[in-house]
Design a protein around this motif. Structure first.
Motif, PDB file in Angstrom:
ATOM      1  N   SER A  70      -7.455   5.581   0.279  1.00 35.39           N
ATOM      2  CA  SER A  70      -7.634   6.757  -0.581  1.00 35.39           C
ATOM      3  C   SER A  70      -6.302   7.321  -1.026  1.00 35.39           C
ATOM      4  CB  SER A  70      -8.432   7.833   0.160  1.00 35.39           C
ATOM      5  OG  SER A  70      -9.718   7.362   0.513  1.00 35.39           O
ATOM      6  N   GLY A  71      -6.345   8.109  -2.096  1.00 36.65           N
ATOM      7  CA  GLY A  71      -5.147   8.783  -2.579  1.00 36.65           C
ATOM      8  C   GLY A  71      -4.800   9.984  -1.718  1.00 36.65           C
ATOM      9  N   ARG A  72      -3.532  10.362  -1.732  1.00 35.27           N
ATOM     10  CA  ARG A  72      -3.082  11.505  -0.951  1.00 35.27           C
ATOM     11  C   ARG A  72      -3.245  12.782  -1.768  1.00 35.27           C
ATOM     12  NH1 ARG A  72      -2.981  11.149   4.049  1.00 35.27           N
ATOM     13  NH2 ARG A  72      -1.370  12.753   4.155  1.00 35.27           N
ATOM     14  N   PRO A  73      -3.458  13.933  -1.113  1.00 40.21           N
ATOM     15  CA  PRO A  73      -3.590  15.194  -1.855  1.00 40.21           C
ATOM     16  C   PRO A  73      -2.258  15.635  -2.461  1.00 40.21           C
ATOM     17  CG  PRO A  73      -3.600  15.602   0.513  1.00 40.21           C
ATOM     18  CD  PRO A  73      -3.656  14.117   0.341  1.00 40.21           C
ATOM     19  N   GLY A  74      -2.357  16.429  -3.524  1.00 45.66           N
ATOM     20  CA  GLY A  74      -1.163  16.986  -4.139  1.00 45.66           C
ATOM     21  C   GLY A  74      -0.542  18.066  -3.268  1.00 45.66           C
ATOM     22  N   GLU A  75       0.705  18.413  -3.570  1.00 44.54           N
ATOM     23  CA  GLU A  75       1.413  19.441  -2.808  1.00 44.54           C
ATOM     24  C   GLU A  75       2.085  20.410  -3.764  1.00 44.54           C
ATOM     25  OE1 GLU A  75       4.132  17.554  -0.167  1.00 44.54           O
ATOM     26  OE2 GLU A  75       2.612  16.279   0.777  1.00 44.54           O
ATOM     27  N   GLY A  76       2.560  21.533  -3.186  1.00 41.44           N
ATOM     28  CA  GLY A  76       3.281  22.499  -3.983  1.00 41.44           C
ATOM     29  C   GLY A  76       4.592  21.941  -4.497  1.00 41.44           C
ATOM     30  N   GLY A  77       5.206  22.642  -5.418  1.00 41.17           N
ATOM     31  CA  GLY A  77       6.444  22.155  -6.006  1.00 41.17           C
ATOM     32  C   GLY A  77       6.206  21.039  -7.000  1.00 41.17           C
ATOM     33  N   ASN A  78       4.989  21.020  -7.599  1.00 42.24           N
ATOM     34  CA  ASN A  78       4.623  19.998  -8.592  1.00 42.24           C
ATOM     35  C   ASN A  78       4.746  18.574  -8.035  1.00 42.24           C
ATOM     36  OD1 ASN A  78       4.042  21.664 -10.994  1.00 42.24           O
ATOM     37  ND2 ASN A  78       6.217  22.213 -10.829  1.00 42.24           N
ATOM     38  N   ARG A  79       4.455  18.411  -6.749  1.00 41.43           N
ATOM     39  CA  ARG A  79       4.522  17.087  -6.135  1.00 41.43           C
ATOM     40  C   ARG A  79       3.117  16.475  -6.105  1.00 41.43           C
ATOM     41  NH1 ARG A  79       7.651  18.782  -0.760  1.00 41.43           N
ATOM     42  NH2 ARG A  79       6.228  20.531  -1.097  1.00 41.43           N
ATOM     43  N   SER A  80       2.946  15.389  -6.846  1.00 40.10           N
ATOM     44  CA  SER A  80       1.658  14.700  -6.900  1.00 40.10           C
ATOM     45  C   SER A  80       1.490  13.818  -5.665  1.00 40.10           C
ATOM     46  CB  SER A  80       1.561  13.836  -8.164  1.00 40.10           C
ATOM     47  OG  SER A  80       1.567  14.653  -9.323  1.00 40.10           O
ATOM     48  N   GLY A  81       0.226  13.636  -5.252  1.00 38.02           N
ATOM     49  CA  GLY A  81      -0.067  12.790  -4.105  1.00 38.02           C
ATOM     50  C   GLY A  81       0.102  11.316  -4.437  1.00 38.02           C
ATOM     51  N   LYS A  82       0.350  10.510  -3.451  1.00 44.38           N
ATOM     52  CA  LYS A  82       0.533   9.074  -3.628  1.00 44.38           C
ATOM     53  C   LYS A  82      -0.802   8.396  -3.913  1.00 44.38           C
ATOM     54  CE  LYS A  82       2.381   4.991  -1.251  1.00 44.38           C
ATOM     55  NZ  LYS A  82       2.981   4.488   0.007  1.00 44.38           N
ATOM     56  N   ASP A  83      -0.795   7.452  -4.846  1.00 47.32           N
ATOM     57  CA  ASP A  83      -2.009   6.697  -5.155  1.00 47.32           C
ATOM     58  C   ASP A  83      -2.391   5.789  -3.989  1.00 47.32           C
ATOM     59  OD1 ASP A  83      -2.073   7.855  -7.635  1.00 47.32           O
ATOM     60  OD2 ASP A  83      -1.210   6.136  -8.690  1.00 47.32           O
ATOM     61  N   GLY A  84      -3.696   5.567  -3.836  1.00 49.23           N
ATOM     62  CA  GLY A  84      -4.171   4.627  -2.825  1.00 49.23           C
ATOM     63  C   GLY A  84      -3.832   3.195  -3.216  1.00 49.23           C
ATOM     64  N   GLN A  85      -3.715   2.322  -2.253  1.00 52.73           N
ATOM     65  CA  GLN A  85      -3.365   0.925  -2.501  1.00 52.73           C
ATOM     66  C   GLN A  85      -4.614   0.119  -2.816  1.00 52.73           C
ATOM     67  OE1 GLN A  85      -1.158  -0.852   0.673  1.00 52.73           O
ATOM     68  NE2 GLN A  85      -0.742  -2.755  -0.427  1.00 52.73           N
ATOM     69  N   ASP A  86      -4.527  -0.682  -3.892  1.00 53.42           N
ATOM     70  CA  ASP A  86      -5.644  -1.549  -4.258  1.00 53.42           C
ATOM     71  C   ASP A  86      -5.888  -2.588  -3.165  1.00 53.42           C
ATOM     72  OD1 ASP A  86      -5.861  -0.195  -6.645  1.00 53.42           O
ATOM     73  OD2 ASP A  86      -4.737  -1.669  -7.807  1.00 53.42           O
ATOM     74  N   LEU A  87      -7.153  -2.916  -2.961  1.00 53.56           N
ATOM     75  CA  LEU A  87      -7.526  -3.953  -1.997  1.00 53.56           C
ATOM     76  C   LEU A  87      -7.826  -5.232  -2.773  1.00 53.56           C
ATOM     77  CD1 LEU A  87      -8.219  -4.839   0.877  1.00 53.56           C
ATOM     78  CD2 LEU A  87     -10.551  -4.014   0.479  1.00 53.56           C
ATOM     79  N   ILE A  88      -7.014  -6.271  -2.584  1.00 57.98           N
ATOM     80  CA  ILE A  88      -7.165  -7.541  -3.285  1.00 57.98           C
ATOM     81  C   ILE A  88      -7.951  -8.509  -2.394  1.00 57.98           C
ATOM     82  CG2 ILE A  88      -5.968  -9.430  -4.439  1.00 57.98           C
ATOM     83  CD1 ILE A  88      -5.545  -6.710  -5.745  1.00 57.98           C
ATOM     84  N   LEU A  89      -9.070  -8.997  -2.906  1.00 61.72           N
ATOM     85  CA  LEU A  89      -9.905  -9.928  -2.161  1.00 61.72           C
ATOM     86  C   LEU A  89      -9.885 -11.289  -2.859  1.00 61.72           C
ATOM     87  CD1 LEU A  89     -13.020  -7.662  -1.426  1.00 61.72           C
ATOM     88  CD2 LEU A  89     -11.000  -8.036  -0.004  1.00 61.72           C
ATOM     89  N   PRO A  90      -9.233 -12.299  -2.270  1.00 60.84           N
ATOM     90  CA  PRO A  90      -9.205 -13.630  -2.892  1.00 60.84           C
ATOM     91  C   PRO A  90     -10.550 -14.334  -2.747  1.00 60.84           C
ATOM     92  CG  PRO A  90      -8.048 -13.659  -0.790  1.00 60.84           C
ATOM     93  CD  PRO A  90      -8.429 -12.234  -1.034  1.00 60.84           C
ATOM     94  N   VAL A  91     -10.987 -14.972  -3.831  1.00 63.40           N
ATOM     95  CA  VAL A  91     -12.256 -15.709  -3.820  1.00 63.40           C
ATOM     96  C   VAL A  91     -12.018 -17.098  -4.408  1.00 63.40           C
ATOM     97  CG1 VAL A  91     -13.684 -13.646  -3.979  1.00 63.40           C
ATOM     98  CG2 VAL A  91     -12.911 -14.771  -6.070  1.00 63.40           C
ATOM     99  N   PRO A  92     -12.873 -18.068  -4.089  1.00 57.66           N
ATOM    100  CA  PRO A  92     -12.697 -19.420  -4.631  1.00 57.66           C
ATOM    101  C   PRO A  92     -12.958 -19.472  -6.134  1.00 57.66           C
ATOM    102  CG  PRO A  92     -14.110 -19.427  -2.679  1.00 57.66           C
ATOM    103  CD  PRO A  92     -13.948 -18.009  -3.092  1.00 57.66           C
ATOM    104  N   ASP A  93     -12.379 -20.475  -6.767  1.00 51.46           N
ATOM    105  CA  ASP A  93     -12.634 -20.717  -8.180  1.00 51.46           C
ATOM    106  C   ASP A  93     -14.107 -21.081  -8.363  1.00 51.46           C
ATOM    107  OD1 ASP A  93     -12.329 -21.117 -10.850  1.00 51.46           O
ATOM    108  OD2 ASP A  93     -11.109 -22.922 -10.694  1.00 51.46           O
ATOM    109  N   GLY A  94     -14.772 -20.421  -9.318  1.00 57.42           N
ATOM    110  CA  GLY A  94     -16.188 -20.678  -9.547  1.00 57.42           C
ATOM    111  C   GLY A  94     -17.108 -19.690  -8.857  1.00 57.42           C
ATOM    112  N   THR A  95     -16.593 -18.547  -8.415  1.00 64.83           N
ATOM    113  CA  THR A  95     -17.411 -17.550  -7.732  1.00 64.83           C
ATOM    114  C   THR A  95     -18.184 -16.712  -8.741  1.00 64.83           C
ATOM    115  OG1 THR A  95     -15.865 -17.423  -5.880  1.00 64.83           O
ATOM    116  CG2 THR A  95     -17.392 -15.576  -6.163  1.00 64.83           C
TER     117      THR A  95
END
Length: 479
Positions: A70-95
């Protein structure tokens, strides 16, 4: 030995967006310098990516629940929260990606092809982003949106040019082992092959792939034996090769009846398999009886229009002619195939007259509002904050929901629900001429946030007040 899994049910959940921050800038001699709450970070996506080094869905069979951060909450001082990391799921060719009802969502073919299975939730806006000329000092922020969740079915269909089909122990595994560098398990008993084998064949300048599909038996298209589980691997193949056993020890079988049975199973399975280009391979002619039987049935098979090859996978007889003949047929099939993107992702666009929401009166008299925007706005609202509720009322009114409720026959005090039954916000409707937030006054206007006057201006104002006071004394002084 690695277990082969070609169909799994996967439960994916994207990351939720971080909450926005409601904060006021403060520093020495400037205690109320304006809103400076940052935005929440975006939740991570769950993304399926074709990786040709992956050949099975085994990992997802053992761990079917996957969630992005999940993403992190914003903070004071105009500091935006960090984006969550995408989850990459490898699948076989032809899925092939399907929903639980069997509807195809994506058909993933080709290295690096991607599909977003679940989208991360939006981060909530902080009060700095919500400020405007009319709303100088918002006392609220928007909440982050929960990430998307979905139950999907992954089904693997082997990507190959040629498929070898036939009875168990017909010699398909032996044939693919001598035509390519594949090393399948080979033995003289039924159902030796429990997983599809894939090999690469080079014939002159042509390179093509060949798949050994597990043996079929009568009734395979209805679920008997292993055929139903692996017939799907034949669907993508351009050419079908019937491998017929000419040296079978079973008295009730012969190459022609075997061919008729396999053809019937392909027809029953559907998917256009009965219309693919075909060739017939009469295997095991190194056995004397097998050679005689091959010579006996060959004229009948050629009369049906099949191109027939008599070979021995064990003795390496007739393999070169077969290899080049397959290359020619594959080349013709590739040339005849229309040029189109192999990957197919189903897109369902919205109608041009889509208002973005629907209002339906249910049997119990409740009016239910459904739509992507109003449901998302409700999830972003902090209902413990009156100003945030007023902001939501403004947004819903501008979208046209209040007018639609009136048109649907809603009256004062009627129940209105926004969202699905299991997660809805229900309230008694109070129709208004103005948006609900305007009734609370001009939101966000606070004299404390007005810019302070300069010191020179304050001195001039004080001197003007003294001069005015002296003038009043002179007017009333009788002397």
């Amino acid at each position: 030995m690695t277990t082969f899994v070609d169909r799994v049910e996967l439960h994916v959940a994207a990351g939720s967006g971080g909450h926005g921050c409601a904060s006021v800038h403060r520093e020495k001699f400037k205690p109320l310098g304006g809103p400076d709450g940052g935005n929440g970070g975006r939740g991570g996506d769950v993304i399926l990516v074709v990786d040709q080094s992956v050949t099975t869905l085994l990992d997802y069979h053992h761990s079917p629940h996957r969630k992005a951060t999940s993403g992190r909450p914003g903070e004071g001082g105009n500091r935006s929260g960090k984006d969550g990391q995408d989850l990459i799921l490898p699948v076989p060719d032809g899925t092939v990606v399907q929903d639980k009802d069997g509807n195809v969502l994506a058909d993933l073919v080709g290295q690096g092809t991607t599909y977003v299975a679940a989208e991360g939730g939006r981060g909530g806006l902080g009060n700095a982003a919500l400020s405007s000329a009319r709303r100088k000092a918002p006392g609220f922020a928007l909440l982050g949106v929960p990430g998307g969740m979905q139950d999907i079915v992954l089904e693997l269909k082997t990507v190959a040019d040629v498929a070898l089909v036939g009875y168990p122990s017909a010699g398909k595994s032996s044939l693919i082992s001598v035509l390519s560098a594949a090393k399948p398990k080979i033995a003289d008993y039924p159902f030796t092959t429990l997983v599809p084998n894939l090999g690469v064949v080079t014939a002159g300048s042509m390179v093509y792939t060949i798949a050994d599909v597990p043996g079929l038996i009568p009734g395979a298209s209805q679920g008997k034996g292993l055929g139903l589980e692996f017939l799907r691997h034949v669907e993508r193949c351009e050419v079908l090769v019937h491998v017929l056993d000419t040296a079978t020890l079973e008295s009730d079988r012969d190459p022609v009846s075997d061919l008729d049975m396999i053809e019937e199973e392909l027809k029953q399975y559907g998917g256009g398999l009965d219309r693919r280009p075909r060739m017939v391979v009469l295997n095991k002619i190194d056995v004397p009886d097998g050679k005689d039987l091959a010579e006996m049935v060959r004229p009948d098979l050629e009369a049906r229009g099949y191109q027939v090859f008599a070979i021995s996978a064990v003795a390496h007889i007739g393999l070169k002619e077969l290899s080049f003949a397959l290359a020619e047929v594959v080349g013709q099939a590739r040339a005849a195939k229309p040029k189109e993107e192999a990957t197919r992702i189903v897109i369902r666009p919205k109608a041009v007259d889509d208002a973005g929401f629907t209002v339906v009166r249910e049997d119990d008299g409740l009016y239910r509002v459904r739509g992507e925007k109003p449901e998302r706005w409700v999830r972003q609202t902090d209902f413990s904050n009156d100003e945030a509720v007023g902001y939501l009322a403004d947004r819903l009114a501008r979208l046209g929901i209040e007018a639609s409720l009136m048109k649907a026959g809603a009256r004062t005090g009627d129940g209105v629900a926004i969202g699905p039954e299991e997660n809805a916000v229900v309230f008694d409707w109070e129709p208004t001429v103005m948006a609900g937030a305007e009734m609370l006054g001009r939101r966000g206007e606070d004299h404390r946030f007005d810019a302070p006057r300069p010191a020179s201006q304050r001195r001039r104002d004080k001197q003007a007040e003294r001069d005015e006071s002296d003038q009043e004394f002179d007017d009333f002084n009788p002397f």
